[in-house]
Design an enzyme around this catalytic site. Structure first.
Site, PDB file in Angstrom:
ATOM      1  N   LYS A   1       0.820  -1.274   0.063  1.00 22.02           N
ATOM      2  CA  LYS A   1       0.059   0.160   0.018  1.00 22.02           C
ATOM      3  C   LYS A   1       0.888   1.271   0.039  1.00 22.02           C
ATOM      4  O   LYS A   1       1.902   1.152   0.315  1.00 22.02           O
ATOM      5  CB  LYS A   1      -0.962  -0.231   1.232  1.00 22.02           C
ATOM      6  CG  LYS A   1      -0.160  -0.074   2.500  1.00 22.02           C
ATOM      7  CD  LYS A   1       0.273   1.287   2.975  1.00 22.02           C
ATOM      8  CE  LYS A   1       1.307   0.993   4.208  1.00 22.02           C
ATOM      9  NZ  LYS A   1       2.174   2.423   4.225  1.00 22.02           N
TER      10      LYS A   1
ATOM     11  N   ARG B   1      10.311   8.121   1.743  1.00 19.37           N
ATOM     12  CA  ARG B   1       9.129   8.547   2.482  1.00 19.37           C
ATOM     13  C   ARG B   1       9.171  10.285   2.204  1.00 19.37           C
ATOM     14  O   ARG B   1       8.054  10.873   2.548  1.00 19.37           O
ATOM     15  CB  ARG B   1       8.788   8.375   3.613  1.00 19.37           C
ATOM     16  CG  ARG B   1       8.539   6.880   3.785  1.00 19.37           C
ATOM     17  CD  ARG B   1       8.435   6.299   5.296  1.00 19.37           C
ATOM     18  NE  ARG B   1       7.944   5.066   5.492  1.00 19.37           N
ATOM     19  CZ  ARG B   1       8.843   3.935   5.554  1.00 19.37           C
ATOM     20  NH1 ARG B   1      10.283   4.372   5.322  1.00 19.37           N
ATOM     21  NH2 ARG B   1       8.540   2.746   5.553  1.00 19.37           N
TER      22      ARG B   1
END
Length: 336
Positions: free
Chosen positions: A97, A166
Site C-alpha cells: 500500500k 518517504r
C-alpha cells in the site's frame, strides 16, 4: 501441504525485515527468489535470509519460472507499473500500500487485473488480517458497542531524512500516503461503506515539500471518522471505536507486536474489560491467506477495487486541504 513460491521484488526494508522473515513461518508460502537493481545487493539479502535465487534485475525475477507469487514493496510510484509487468509475466501479485500515486493509476491496475482473471491481485493492508482487528470489527458491528457512530485514529512517527523515500514527493512520499491510508482504510472497513464527503487540513514541510501532518474528517451516512497522521511527531498510534453503548480501544493497531499478546479494551454500559489476542504475525497471516486464495482459486480477502476506493478518499482529503472546504467522494474513476 502444498506451498506457493514467492519472489520478492526488491530488497526494501519492509521486505527484508518484516515480510520475508514472517513468510518463513508460513505453512503455505516459500520464498524462492529476491531481486535488486544490483546483483550484489540481492545476493547479500538472499544469503542472509536463506533465499535460493538472487536476481540483479526485476525483469529477471519476473522471468523466473519457479516464482508463482510476486510481492511488490517498491516505492509507491513503482507499485502500478511493476505489478502490471508481473501480471503480464503470469504471476499473482501482492502489492504494498498505497496502491499507486492516484486513483486513476489504481484503476489502471484494476483493469490490468481484469485482463488476467486467473491471477490473484491484492493490496497489502496487513492490519486487516490480524485477529485483533477481526475482534474489533465484530465488536463494532454485532451490537457490542451499540450503534457505531465515530472512530478516532492517531498515527505518527518522526522522520525528516531527505534521503528517505518517504521524503520524496515525486515518489508518493508524505504522511497521508504512507500512514494516513490506514485510518482511511479502517474507517471504510468498520463502517462497511464509503464516506460521502471529507474535510482535510494539510501541513507541508517547507523544504521536503511533503505533507508532514495531515488531519481529516470522513463523513459516513451512519457517523464520522477523524484522524491525524504525521511523519514529524513522536511515535504513537491508537484507535478508538465509539458507539452509542460502548467503545473499543486498540493499543497498537497497525504495527502489532509479534513477541507478546495484543491488548484491546471493550467498554459497555457496565464496565471496561481488557481483552488480549494471542501473539501472532500479521504478515504471516496475510501471506497464508493470499496463498490459500492462489492454491484454492478462491477470492482474495480484499478485492483490488478496494484500493481504488481508498485512493479516492486520499485525493479528496488533499483537495479539501487545498480549498479549505468539504470535498465530495466520487466513486467514478477512469484509468490514465
Amino acid at each position: 501441504m502444498a506451498k506457493t513460491r514467492w519472489g520478492i521484488l526488491s530488497t526494501a526494508k519492509i521486505a527484508v525485515e518484516q515480510v520475508i522473515p514472517a513468510l518463513k513461518y508460513s505453512d503455505s508460502c516459500e520464498v524462492v527468489a529476491i531481486a535488486s537493481r544490483r546483483l550484489p545487493g540481492a545476493q547479500q539479502a538472499a544469503e542472509r535470509l536463506g533465499i535460493p535465487n538472487a536476481h540483479g534485475a526485476y525483469d529477471d525475477l519476473l522471468d523466473n519460472p519457479d516464482v508463482d507469487i510476486v510481492y511488490n514493496p517498491l516505492p509507491n510510484h513503482l507499485h502500478v507499473p511493476w505489478t502490471i509487468k508481473a501480471l503480464e509475466a503470469g504471476k499473482h501479485v501482492l502489492c504494498e500500500k498505497p496502491i499507486g500515486l492516484s486513483a486513476a493509476q489504481g484503476q489502471e491496475l484494476v483493469d490490468a487485473g481484469r485482463r488476467h482473471p486467473t491471477l490473484k491481485l491484492m493490496e497489502a493492508f496487513m492490519y486487516r488480517h490480524h485477529p485483533q482487528w477481526r475482534l474489533a470489527h465484530r465488536l463494532a458491528t454485532d451490537g457490542s458497542i451499540g450503534e457505531l457512530r465515530t472512530i478516532q485514529t492517531f498515527f505518527s512517527f518522526f522522520n525528516n531524512d531527505p534521503e528517505n523515500i518517504r521524503s520524496n514527493p515525486d515518489w508518493g512520499g508524505g504522511a497521508l500516503m504512507d500512514i494516513g491510508c490506514y485510518p482511511i482504510s479502517l474507517s471504510r472497513f468498520l463502517f462497511g461503506a464509503e464516506p460521502t464527503r471529507v474535510l482535510g487540513t494539510v501541513e507541508f514541510d517547507p523544504e521536503l515539500h511533503i505533507d508532514r501532518m495531515t488531519s481529516g474528517v470522513l463523513e459516513f451516512e451512519r457517523g464520522t471518522s477523524t484522524f491525524t497522521c504525521s511523519t514529524q511527531l513522536a511515535d504513537y498510534q491508537r484507535v478508538n471505536i465509539v458507539g452509542t453503548e460502548g467503545r473499543v480501544e486498540i493499543e497498537v493497531p497497525f504495527n502489532a507486536p509479534i513477541d507478546r499478546p495484543c491488548r484491546l479494551w471493550h467498554q459497555d454500559r457496565h464496565a471496561v474489560r481488557e481483552l488480549t489476542v494471542d501473539q501472532c504475525n500479521q504478515y504471516t497471516i496475510q501471506g497464508d491467506l493470499f496463498s490459500q486464495a492462489v492454491l484454492n482459486d478462491t477470492p482474495v480477502p480484499t478485492p483490488i477495487e478496494d484500493a481504488v476506493s481508498n485512493m479516492l478518499v486520499i485525493e479528496a482529503i488533499l483537495e479539501s486541504g487545498r480549498t479549505g472546504s468539504w470535498a465530495p467522494i466520487d466513486q467514478e474513476v477512469e484509468a490514465v
